[in-house]
Enzyme design. Structure first.
Site, mmCIF file in Angstrom:
data_model
loop_
_atom_site.group_PDB
_atom_site.id
_atom_site.type_symbol
_atom_site.label_atom_id
_atom_site.label_comp_id
_atom_site.label_asym_id
_atom_site.label_seq_id
_atom_site.Cartn_x
_atom_site.Cartn_y
_atom_site.Cartn_z
ATOM 1 N N HIS A 163 26.746 51.095 62.286
ATOM 2 C CA HIS A 163 26.364 51.504 60.918
ATOM 3 C C HIS A 163 27.614 51.688 60.051
ATOM 4 C CE1 HIS A 163 22.289 52.723 62.529
ATOM 5 N NE2 HIS A 163 23.033 52.933 63.608
ATOM 6 N N SER A 284 45.764 36.255 41.954
ATOM 7 C CA SER A 284 44.881 36.360 40.802
ATOM 8 C C SER A 284 45.552 35.763 39.583
ATOM 9 C CB SER A 284 44.563 37.834 40.548
ATOM 10 O OG SER A 284 44.162 38.052 39.220
ATOM 11 N N LYS A 290 47.693 41.164 43.086
ATOM 12 C CA LYS A 290 46.621 40.807 44.007
ATOM 13 C C LYS A 290 47.050 39.839 45.112
ATOM 14 C CE LYS A 290 42.931 41.879 44.108
ATOM 15 N NZ LYS A 290 41.753 41.377 43.426
ATOM 16 N N GLU A 297 36.699 35.030 52.677
ATOM 17 C CA GLU A 297 35.579 35.094 51.729
ATOM 18 C C GLU A 297 34.853 33.759 51.628
ATOM 19 O OE1 GLU A 297 36.629 37.639 48.010
ATOM 20 O OE2 GLU A 297 38.520 36.914 48.863
#
Lengths: 469, 469, 469, 469
Positions: A163, A284, A290, A297
């Site tokens: 969880h 970025s 970044k 992803e």
């Protein structure tokens, strides 16, 4: 309504009074994607021509002209010099027409005793057989990369989650081996799919077989198929192998998406469990600081397209009457894209893993929070005779107290612990250590470092054995 | 591990110590498909540059250089002379880098107060807005073609089916108008989707907005968006509009697949209800007599890929945390392919319908079988006072008798009919005619020829009204 | 082969020679799930009976007997005393048979001028109309709960993420309002779906309309439908409204899954951004310390079933010829489950939000890491005349230095900052503060606290206005 | 905010300060569907208790009390007398609590060294193992029914279709055997899935294994699992086996939907190839003459729900981090429903086939139309030395002429045929007969009656062999 010249370019034009509408030609053409099958189409045609010569349908001279012509065409294609034409619909007719251009009469005999229906089914199976081998090798390569990590991090303690809440300490190596287990199942599923793909439909012709006395065993052996399809109607309409591959690929991509979800979490500022090499991250356009785990992803995102393709394949076949229907042309693009996506994703992750740095210190620190050894305390009580359910409740209350005080279980004084259960003795603090907790889980499947090392050996042997043979 | 030269080519390279891995560059690049957005990207950049000049971030000279530079780039792209580079990742960076090559310094200022995150969201909405307009026009064109057929065949009787069993006589025009109804709902759904697409995210920057005093109203007006996005985090991560389009497209493609299923059935040897012009059919590589309704089969099959894309889009977004994640790059290919598939399918069917010949004689003959007017007989009895449930049962028995004898209901002598219900009188044979049955269903939604004509007028007016305004 | 007694129990038994096979009866029966439509079925039957009386098909006495009988049956059902029978197939036949048991002859007349095909389509639309209203109210309730949180946390700073990497500071209120935006679109989509659902198919009968001079306007008004279906073939086979609802529900569930993903992340040990009240968490059977965000996990998981139902609905309809086919019976279970899942998920999340505690201190601390204000520094340079692309690169290098030293940008001495760009002045440290960054993003859609408050007011007014009218 | 009494009913309540919210209790409970696992849960618990006694964690007396108690509970459940409670969340806690009610203290010890995470994974695998056996038996039964038909109709000629256009004559038996081939692959896939399902996760506890010296081999043998899971993190989170089953079931249902599509077509008025016994059809509430193939339609429709469930399972797992998350609770309903749908569909079709009457006369008549032997004519020409591509074109022109005249190929006088190719001789009319065409396709996979009989024998032997062993 439609006043066009008679279409002489189509190989099936004999019975038609009007040329194909240009829009229709464009809409129905498949050569822009099925040309990918050219290599397999030629391989199948060569085998077919040789068989036809064996049974006397072609002369030896015709056979040789065809084989030579097809080889020349294969070279043309490889060199990017083949004159593909959408008006010729598909890879099969493009090649056949070109063959006749090159060798004349014998080229018109190649299509004897076959149809595009069994031809494309054969091409697809030859293609997929190779693709599955590549996918299995790709999975194995990723497994090997992971096994390296598992060995290196066999002793590294980290918080195991359920969880996404801290559950119990586990070793990083154990966690990594969980992915190896998933991947092993994927390899296994792919092998099963390959077995069912490896069946030769050639000889089924359009749907009913042929009136020529063909020798299917001859072609089968030439193409290296272990088995023949047993029913011509089924053989030309069956796309199970492609669906099954997409299903296996979907499960594989779900596994990769799960791995990537964790890589993304672990690389976040909040976790900092790992760092990924700059070469595998991007930045970025606006935020100068970044460094994003784009590869992970994208792989996570790409699971979506593969699941979408699986859905498409099932929808495609649902409710189709026998035998071949043109709907089936729609099987290729999703299959090709699934193959590419799987191979690319495996390759890039395999390349990335050596660039993943494990922050052991952060992991250890994290494992110390969240009362990760509460279960060890309950099990300690059980060993002292407390029924598990009562032990669970007592420890639950101890946790509540520790949390109230903002301390860990190990920080509670003995008397406070004993308030929950008088059987607790000074030795209890040993079971509350991370190392104690890990080492205690020393059974098949457990997280103890010794077990991780044993599994690493087992997997390495298994992967090496397979790589050799 | 990875020792490469510092990567100076990336617009975000400042903070990075290592160059991007070549495999990663290939894996993450999107320019090979998102270049399709170039026109919209330039449109958005011009509006952005003008706004920046209005609020004083750019000088007028800089603005003019940018606008002129972007227009030149647009021309390059259209002419196929633009030097696309996957190393520059995407359409945005390819264009920005090219702009700086062409105009120097001012090019480096264009990205002020924006990010690729709001930029691509804007591009996508500009693209989809156009695509929806094209799809709505495509649907309307198909509707118009169908309305023509409906008018021409307003009196043509055919057997209406439920469960593919003969149910009741209907007019061919009525059947065709059923598809028009479906398509009208599709147009309506697309209009709703367009409304939600037509919202401008530009100004949201990476995720939080920008510290420059931008004038979003200025950009909004320039790009013709009726509304602004209200939350920057949502604006850069929202792909609802793309999902909703795929959902509307899926329903539309299901409608087309249903129409095509019937075209295929109707053109089969067993039905022979229609014939499709040769120009819209293709043949077989082996069977010389074949003429196949390939267009209809392909459209039916293509419903699968669109449903697959919808699934992919939903899977893609499921469980993503805010705000933008690289997963989202995977939204483009399914969206583009959905747009293309919908437009192509509409176009080819619209072109095909005038080439569909309706075999009125066969249809009438077919309508005479299957006891199509049994319901009329039951309703006749109801009008004579028999409760419907009893009338239904009596007629059911009459059908059983007729079937046993191998005749139609109208062929049973009066005394035999009266054996099932003594209220039957000689006039009964009139209600058993096809024309009687059709004409009786003269209410809104009914199949009577007069109703078909009324609906044709209504739809024609509606479509014309929309086409004008 | 099958020797059974003639089946007299079926309302369509007249023409059949053999009783329905018991296995078939079980397999085809739907009353165990479609009884959920009983209320709407009776509502529709009452309107139908009244209309039949108006046009003279029923006498007033028959009408009254039917209406009274149906009301009594409605009471029986509500009291759980109705004798449901699977042998009577579905809710419609169960109720009709019971009506005839209760009132005799007139009961057999109710089915005049209608069929189960238009009846069930009407029931479904009445059901879904209500369900959509409930779903829209449920969404609004969740929005209201979120608006409360947004107002309370309008000033709360937190790290905004892209790629789950720290991007820029945002306000917690702004983040929460991103979800509100998503939900507003959901409400809007549901409203559009309701409009297309709210069309009356009754009067279409089996597929062709009826030969009785029915008054569809009378029934339409009685049932509160704003519009009539215009084509009987379409009306009985159309399930667009159900598919569209499942599509809207899928997007909604994806939104909820995204919210839940963040709740789960935020409640993890690594984030500790929030805590969820014990009443909304559950524990572990083995680990005494566990407190799991089960509600959020289940909602995230339940997005899967709704997406699955959408897929099922599309697959169901794909390729079906007109008009009604029994396949359509399969539309109910996925639709019902989608409605229940959506309503339950909305309700439980709405109840949970007041029990979510926001750890402002942790959030602020987190926002200070990850160089969240690097973009502000770049924008500072732009205001000093540096082209954005150069500013971006300079700040990227500054970040690399800070990271090397293990400090924040604001911790770098001025001279070090100036080494990257000589235009930096002492005032720079102000733009590097979290409050400065937030306040600067003060435009429509920006994250500034003032903007959050403005949006809170706008949304609250909008929700109140709708609630009232 | 929430002021409730401390919840003492939850087995994990120790650490919690507030009772579970009633809405949450309802939302998270699974006992209303997972009680279906009770039998397997008890089986697993008995094996677990015995193992615990073997390794000294339980005394023999405790073990006996537990085993006896569990058996009594099994009897209660079977008798429908078990007091299920949603407040106890799931099947596991319901049974454990009841056990403690019945036998006291020892009941609280049963959960030692395990967690619900490994417990439910074990239950699911025990359940699915049985379900797969049932599904494989169900597939075999349908295959046997089809093999009977194939033998009976080995000589029955019918038109084979591609694109639903008449292609070539085939035998009905051959067509039926095409389905048998599909089903054989389904059985094979199910067997592979069973192998991967048949692995025991018990002993993995929550996620890390347990500190008790458990003997997993003991439990494995007791439960008849051939293998142990090798990684505890994977074992509790893995749902591959369920997804793979849904994938295999989806392909199977697509096969059944294809068979049903043809049954529906064949029973239509236009085809009349078959008739289905009244016992397997149903009628219409309004049209007295209707006899609908509802079973086939429903099975075709039910393919949709199974594909939907597969989609749901993949969406569910996508992107989940390790190890167990509550999302996984959502795996059960789709899996259970998939199992039920597959078993029901197989059973009802198996029962129906003996009630399918084949209209041989209609089939033969149909095979005579559509120029079904045109390919035979082309092949005749090839045997006379014409290149296939030229033969194809000549026959195509002959077909065009015959069609123009409205006659069959065999009706064209010899001189007319010879106008297309002078090599045609009087004997040509023999190859144009249906029997000639069929008999000529006498190779593995061909449609010749002799081949059909050979395949019938092969399949019968194979099915009998499997049934015995």
């Amino acid at each position: 309504l439609i006043e066009k010249q008679k279409d002489v370019s189509k190989p099936w034009g004999g019975r038609f009074a009007a040329a194909t509408d240009a829009e229709v030609e464009r809409f129905t053409a498949s050569e822009h994607f099925d040309r990918r099958l050219a290599r397999f189409d030629i391989q199948g045609s060569i085998a077919h021509a040789r068989m036809l010569a064996t049974v006397g349908v072609l002369s030896e001279g015709e056979r040789d002209a065809i084989v030579e012509g097809l080889r020349a065409i294969a070279a043309e294609i490889e060199a990017g010099e083949f004159p593909w034409s959408p008006a010729l619909e598909d890879v099969h007719m493009n090649i056949e027409r070109r063959l006749t251009e090159r060798i004349g009469e014998p080229g018109k005999k190649l299509h004897t005793a076959r149809s595009r229906n069994d031809q494309v089914a054969t091409d697809m199976r030859l293609f997929l057989r190779d693709a599955i081998d590549a996918a299995r090798a790709g999975v194995a390569a990723l497994e090997s990369a992971l096994v390296e990590v598992a060995e290196r991090e066999a002793d590294t303690v980290m918080p195991g989650f359920t969880h996404l809440q801290t559950a119990q300490p586990v070793t990083f190596g154990h966690h990594v081996l969980a992915w190896v287990e998933m991947l092993e199942r994927d390899r296994d599923r792919l092998a099963d799919c390959r077995r069912r793909t490896d069946v030769m439909p050639l000889g089924s012709a359009a749907l009913a077989g042929t009136s020529f006395a063909i020798d299917r065993e001859h072609t089968r052996e030439a193409l290296g198929f272990p088995a023949l399809s047993r029913n011509s109607l089924d053989a030309v309409s069956d796309r199970d192998f492609a669906i099954e591959f997409c299903a296996a690929a979907s499960i594989l991509m779900v596994h990769l998406s799960r791995m990537c979800e964790e890589l993304i979490l672990w690389m976040s500022e909040r976790f900092r469990f790992i760092d990924i090499d700059d070469a595998f991250c991007t930045g970025s356009s606006i935020m100068p600081q970044k460094k994003n785990p784009d590869v992970a992803e994208l792989v996570r995102g790409k699971s979506a397209r593969v699941i979408g393709h699986l859905t498409a394949m099932l929808v495609l076949m649902k409710g189709q009457p026998l035998a071949y229907n043109r709907d089936n042309q729609e099987d290729k693009e999703p299959l090709f894209d699934t193959v590419d996506t799987v191979l690319d994703s495996l390759r890039v992750l395999t390349a990335m893993w050596p660039g993943v740095r494990v922050n052991r210190k952060v992991l250890r620190e994290a494992a110390r929070g969240g009362f990760a050894t509460a279960t060890d305390l309950a099990e300690y009580l059980v060993r002292r005779g407390v029924p598990f359910r009562d032990a669970h409740e007592a420890v639950g209350r101890a946790v509540a107290l520790a949390q109230e005080r903002g301390v860990d279980l190990a920080d509670l004084p003995l008397e406070d612990l004993r308030a929950f259960c008088s059987l607790i003795e000074p030795g209890v603090y040993e079971v509350l250590t991370l190392e104690g907790s890990l080492a205690a889980r020393d059974h098949v499947g457990g997280t103890a470092p010794t077990r991780v090392r044993a599994e690493v050996s087992r997997m390495r042997a298994l992967l090496e054995r397979e790589a050799q043979g």
